[in-house]
Scaffold this motif. Structure first.
Motif, PDB file in Angstrom:
ATOM      1  N   ALA A 116     -13.566 -59.275 -83.474  1.00 45.98           N
ATOM      2  CA  ALA A 116     -14.949 -59.160 -83.957  1.00 45.98           C
ATOM      3  C   ALA A 116     -15.919 -59.044 -82.784  1.00 45.98           C
ATOM      4  CB  ALA A 116     -15.302 -60.362 -84.824  1.00 45.98           C
ATOM      5  N   GLY A 117     -15.622 -59.751 -81.693  1.00 46.15           N
ATOM      6  CA  GLY A 117     -16.509 -59.770 -80.523  1.00 46.15           C
ATOM      7  C   GLY A 117     -16.632 -58.408 -79.857  1.00 46.15           C
ATOM      8  N   GLU A 118     -15.575 -57.623 -79.924  1.00 47.01           N
ATOM      9  CA  GLU A 118     -15.646 -56.259 -79.368  1.00 47.01           C
ATOM     10  C   GLU A 118     -16.316 -55.332 -80.385  1.00 47.01           C
ATOM     11  OE1 GLU A 118     -14.761 -55.559 -76.306  1.00 47.01           O
ATOM     12  OE2 GLU A 118     -13.813 -57.478 -75.855  1.00 47.01           O
ATOM     13  N   MET A 119     -15.944 -55.510 -81.652  1.00 48.14           N
ATOM     14  CA  MET A 119     -16.443 -54.600 -82.691  1.00 48.14           C
ATOM     15  C   MET A 119     -17.964 -54.696 -82.876  1.00 48.14           C
ATOM     16  SD  MET A 119     -14.953 -54.227 -86.510  1.00 48.14           S
ATOM     17  CE  MET A 119     -13.313 -54.559 -85.973  1.00 48.14           C
ATOM     18  N   ILE A 120     -18.528 -55.864 -82.564  1.00 46.12           N
ATOM     19  CA  ILE A 120     -19.964 -56.042 -82.819  1.00 46.12           C
ATOM     20  C   ILE A 120     -20.790 -55.119 -81.914  1.00 46.12           C
ATOM     21  CG2 ILE A 120     -20.572 -57.941 -81.217  1.00 46.12           C
ATOM     22  CD1 ILE A 120     -21.590 -57.621 -84.931  1.00 46.12           C
ATOM     23  N   ALA A 121     -20.196 -54.663 -80.814  1.00 45.08           N
ATOM     24  CA  ALA A 121     -20.921 -53.735 -79.922  1.00 45.08           C
ATOM     25  C   ALA A 121     -21.301 -52.477 -80.684  1.00 45.08           C
ATOM     26  CB  ALA A 121     -20.064 -53.391 -78.708  1.00 45.08           C
ATOM     27  N   GLU A 122     -20.429 -52.054 -81.601  1.00 43.15           N
ATOM     28  CA  GLU A 122     -20.723 -50.850 -82.381  1.00 43.15           C
ATOM     29  C   GLU A 122     -21.921 -51.102 -83.312  1.00 43.15           C
ATOM     30  OE1 GLU A 122     -18.481 -47.506 -85.155  1.00 43.15           O
ATOM     31  OE2 GLU A 122     -17.356 -49.270 -84.545  1.00 43.15           O
ATOM     32  N   GLY A 123     -21.947 -52.294 -83.892  1.00 44.02           N
ATOM     33  CA  GLY A 123     -23.075 -52.661 -84.759  1.00 44.02           C
ATOM     34  C   GLY A 123     -24.368 -52.751 -83.967  1.00 44.02           C
ATOM     35  N   THR A 124     -24.270 -53.299 -82.753  1.00 41.96           N
ATOM     36  CA  THR A 124     -25.466 -53.463 -81.914  1.00 41.96           C
ATOM     37  C   THR A 124     -26.017 -52.093 -81.522  1.00 41.96           C
ATOM     38  OG1 THR A 124     -24.426 -55.461 -81.072  1.00 41.96           O
ATOM     39  CG2 THR A 124     -26.360 -54.695 -79.889  1.00 41.96           C
ATOM     40  N   LEU A 125     -25.114 -51.207 -81.132  1.00 47.11           N
ATOM     41  CA  LEU A 125     -25.532 -49.855 -80.745  1.00 47.11           C
ATOM     42  C   LEU A 125     -26.173 -49.144 -81.942  1.00 47.11           C
ATOM     43  CD1 LEU A 125     -25.317 -48.007 -78.220  1.00 47.11           C
ATOM     44  CD2 LEU A 125     -23.293 -47.022 -79.258  1.00 47.11           C
ATOM     45  N   ALA A 126     -25.538 -49.294 -83.111  1.00 48.75           N
ATOM     46  CA  ALA A 126     -26.068 -48.647 -84.320  1.00 48.75           C
ATOM     47  C   ALA A 126     -27.476 -49.161 -84.616  1.00 48.75           C
ATOM     48  CB  ALA A 126     -25.138 -48.924 -85.499  1.00 48.75           C
ATOM     49  N   MET A 127     -27.656 -50.472 -84.506  1.00 48.43           N
ATOM     50  CA  MET A 127     -28.985 -51.038 -84.791  1.00 48.43           C
ATOM     51  C   MET A 127     -30.007 -50.603 -83.755  1.00 48.43           C
ATOM     52  SD  MET A 127     -28.536 -54.727 -86.565  1.00 48.43           S
ATOM     53  CE  MET A 127     -30.283 -54.910 -86.445  1.00 48.43           C
ATOM     54  N   GLU A 128     -29.566 -50.586 -82.501  1.00 49.71           N
ATOM     55  CA  GLU A 128     -30.478 -50.196 -81.411  1.00 49.71           C
ATOM     56  C   GLU A 128     -30.981 -48.767 -81.616  1.00 49.71           C
ATOM     57  OE1 GLU A 128     -32.757 -51.106 -78.636  1.00 49.71           O
ATOM     58  OE2 GLU A 128     -31.125 -52.555 -78.454  1.00 49.71           O
ATOM     59  N   TYR A 129     -30.126 -47.914 -82.170  1.00 53.38           N
ATOM     60  CA  TYR A 129     -30.505 -46.518 -82.413  1.00 53.38           C
ATOM     61  C   TYR A 129     -31.111 -46.320 -83.801  1.00 53.38           C
ATOM     62  CZ  TYR A 129     -28.561 -44.543 -78.156  1.00 53.38           C
ATOM     63  OH  TYR A 129     -28.335 -44.201 -76.852  1.00 53.38           O
ATOM     64  N   GLY A 130     -31.307 -47.422 -84.546  1.00 50.75           N
ATOM     65  CA  GLY A 130     -31.915 -47.321 -85.873  1.00 50.75           C
ATOM     66  C   GLY A 130     -31.038 -46.583 -86.874  1.00 50.75           C
TER      67      GLY A 130
END
Ligand code: FAD
Ligand code: NAD
Length: 469
Positions: free
Chosen positions: A421-435
């Protein structure tokens, strides 16, 4: 007296050393004062890094003991050598702290080993670790002195029987029993380490859910269930009110917050994990009239300026979540403010990871946050039990949960409990950062078979329907 610097940084933790490197890269003359004797602060020396070494290796040990037969692997006598287990941790720590020292040198930063105190608004007196004193003058000064464990009143910390996380990463024996006061991230990570090594651990938490601030309630419940299955006991809605370590075992008086009756618990070791507080001791803030808020945090504006404009402050010692990556982002931004006049940290997009097994990770808002603020949302989930890679790994506990705006489909939060989960959350963070919208994620091709497909399918479940569940 050391020559005047463009920037003098007090504290060589993540906040301080990252700011030092960045300022060096920007061509500034920089000094970084650190009293610990090694760089990297709490994170590298007694926090993130040693705890993750112990978490990784205790998980491996636990898996070899309990999770090999069903994989067709037969192992013989398995023994734990606690001294070598700790040595592996120390090797990781010393490699990284030395690496940081090398990076400061490479970027032309003057590393001053000693304790810094404000003599004036521009002059820092340093009591050198090797004896003697020096003074360094800075055009700009950065306070990055971090935090320390909040003590439990009346229960003196000895780091042997009554311990903080610092004692918990270096116990010399495996205790039979341990009580953890506080079911936040430190409590649960350390409880995991010792429980896997054989200690009977009870976590006492004042609130009705574990995980500390920010963890989604549904995920917190799922986490508690899995940790219980691993052998941990929990007492929620229970407050530790006093402690006594005069006898052979440490005793704790607890009060049930919701009508239960008070009781006394005891254990060989008690871990105090009730939060951390800003650290400004010995900094001489009183010499320059610097203000702290009611929780001891240095007060700053949106450009990290204190009320004395050339003195700025970042990291654990000021506002925001006490996380290494938050400190790092601020460190880069504050140097940019000093050098260029602008910088940026998106505080709505700072991920959190709890490195238990399975890991728990999240970014953005939780379902209860949205409910409390009466923000409408749509929710989609996907369980790892329906993910092919998790199935091949025989590692199917957990789920991905997404929250999105029902009108725009914009991602509002991601919550994951599960393997990696700790690695996968980077994808969520990037997605949110890009709206991103959840449809954007759902339409992005993810490799097969990967755990990340659960992320894509949760997005599909949020915007329309998952395929495999
Ligand atoms: P610190 O790291 O505390 O550094 C401040 C430094 O300043 C210290 O080295 C101190 O010696 C020095 N100092 C203080 N006063 C003076 C002075 N007057 N003169 C000279 N030097 C001084 N965060 C994560 O993101 N991920 C994790 O997995 C994680 N795990 C953690 C595990 C544990 C057990 C703990 C305790 C914390 C963990 N954290 C984690 C939190 C993380 O360690 C902190 O958020 C981070 O270290 C903050 O960095 P900082 O530079 O602000 O402060
Ligand atoms: P925390 O605030 O996350 O949790 C402390 C818990 O103790 C809370 O849930 C609180 O309700 C409970 N508590 C307080 N007083 C109590 C009492 N008398 N009786 C029972 N329960 C009580 O703090 P922490 O776990 O100590 O962590 C401190 C900081 O370190 C956090 O900000 C965390 O983000 C950071 N940290 C992060 C990581 C990570 O990112 N993986 C790991 C470790 C620490």
């Amino acid at each position: 007296m050391i020559e005047e610097k463009d920037l003098v940084i007090i504290g060589g933790g993540v906040a301080g050393y990252v700011a030092a490197i960045k300022a060096g890269q920007e061509g500034m003359k920089v000094a970084c004062i650190e009293k610990r004797g090694t760089l990297g602060g709490t994170c590298l020396n007694v926090g993130c890094i040693p705890s993750k070494s112990l978490l990784n290796n205790s998980h491996l040990y636990h898996q070899i003991l309990h999770d090999t037969k069903n994989r067709g692997i037969e192992v013989g006598d398995v023994k734990l050598n606690l001294a070598n287990f700790m040595k592996a941790k120390d090797t990781a720590v010393s490699g990284l702290t030395k690496g940081v020292e090398f990076l400061l040198k490479k970027n032309g930063v003057e590393y001053i080993k000693g304790a810094g105190t404000f003599a004036t608004e521009n002059d820092i007196t340093v009591a050198l670790n090797d004896g003697g004193e020096t003074t360094v003058r800075g055009k700009n000064i950065l306070i990055a002195t971090g935090s320390e464990a909040t003590p439990f009143p009346g229960l003196e910390i000895d780091e042997k029987r009554v311990i903080t996380s610092t004692g918990a990463i270096s116990l010399e024996n495996i205790p039979e029993t341990m009580i953890v006061i506080g079911g936040g991230i430190i409590g649960l990570e350390m409880a995991s380490v010792w429980s896997r090594l054989g200690t009977k651990v009870t976590v006492v938490e004042f609130l009705g859910q574990i995980g500390g601030p920010g963890m989604d309630t549904e995920i917190a419940k799922a986490t508690q269930k899995l940790l219980k299955k691993q052998g941990m006991d929990f007492k929620l809605n229970t407050k530790v009110v006093s402690g006594d370590k005069s006898g052979q075992r440490v005793k704790l008086d607890v009060d049930a917050a919701k009508g239960g009756k008070p009781e006394t618990l005891d254990a060989d070791v008690v871990l105090v994990a009730i939060g951390r507080r800003p650290y400004t001791q010995g900094l001489g803030l009183e010499n320059i009239g610097m203000e702290l808020d009611e929780r001891g945090r240095v007060i700053i504006d949106s450009e990290y300026r204190t009320k004395i404009p050339h003195i700025r402050c970042v990291g654990d010692v000021t506002f925001g979540p006490m996380l290494a990556h938050k400190a790092e982002e601020e460190a880069v931004a504050v140097v940019e403010y000093i050098k260029k006049g602008y910088g940026h940290v998106n505080y709505g997009c700072i991920p959190s990871v709890m490195y238990t097994y399975p890991e728990v990770a999240w970014v953005g808002q939780s379902e209860q946050d949205l409910k409390n603020q009466k923000i409408p949302y749509r929710v989609g989930t996907f369980p790892f039990s329906a993910n092919s890679r998790a199935k091949t790994n025989l590692d199917t506990d957990g789920l991905v949960k997404m929250l999105a705006d029902p009108e725009t489909d914009r991602l509002l939060g991601v919550h994951i409990i599960g393997p990696n989960a700790g690695e996968m959350i980077a994808e969520g963070t990037l997605a949110m950062e890009y709206g991103a919208s959840t449809e954007d994620i759902a339409r992005t091709c993810h490799a097969h078979p990967t755990l990340a497909e659960a992320f894509k399918e949760a997005a599909m479940a949020t915007s329309s329907k998952a395929i495999h569940f």
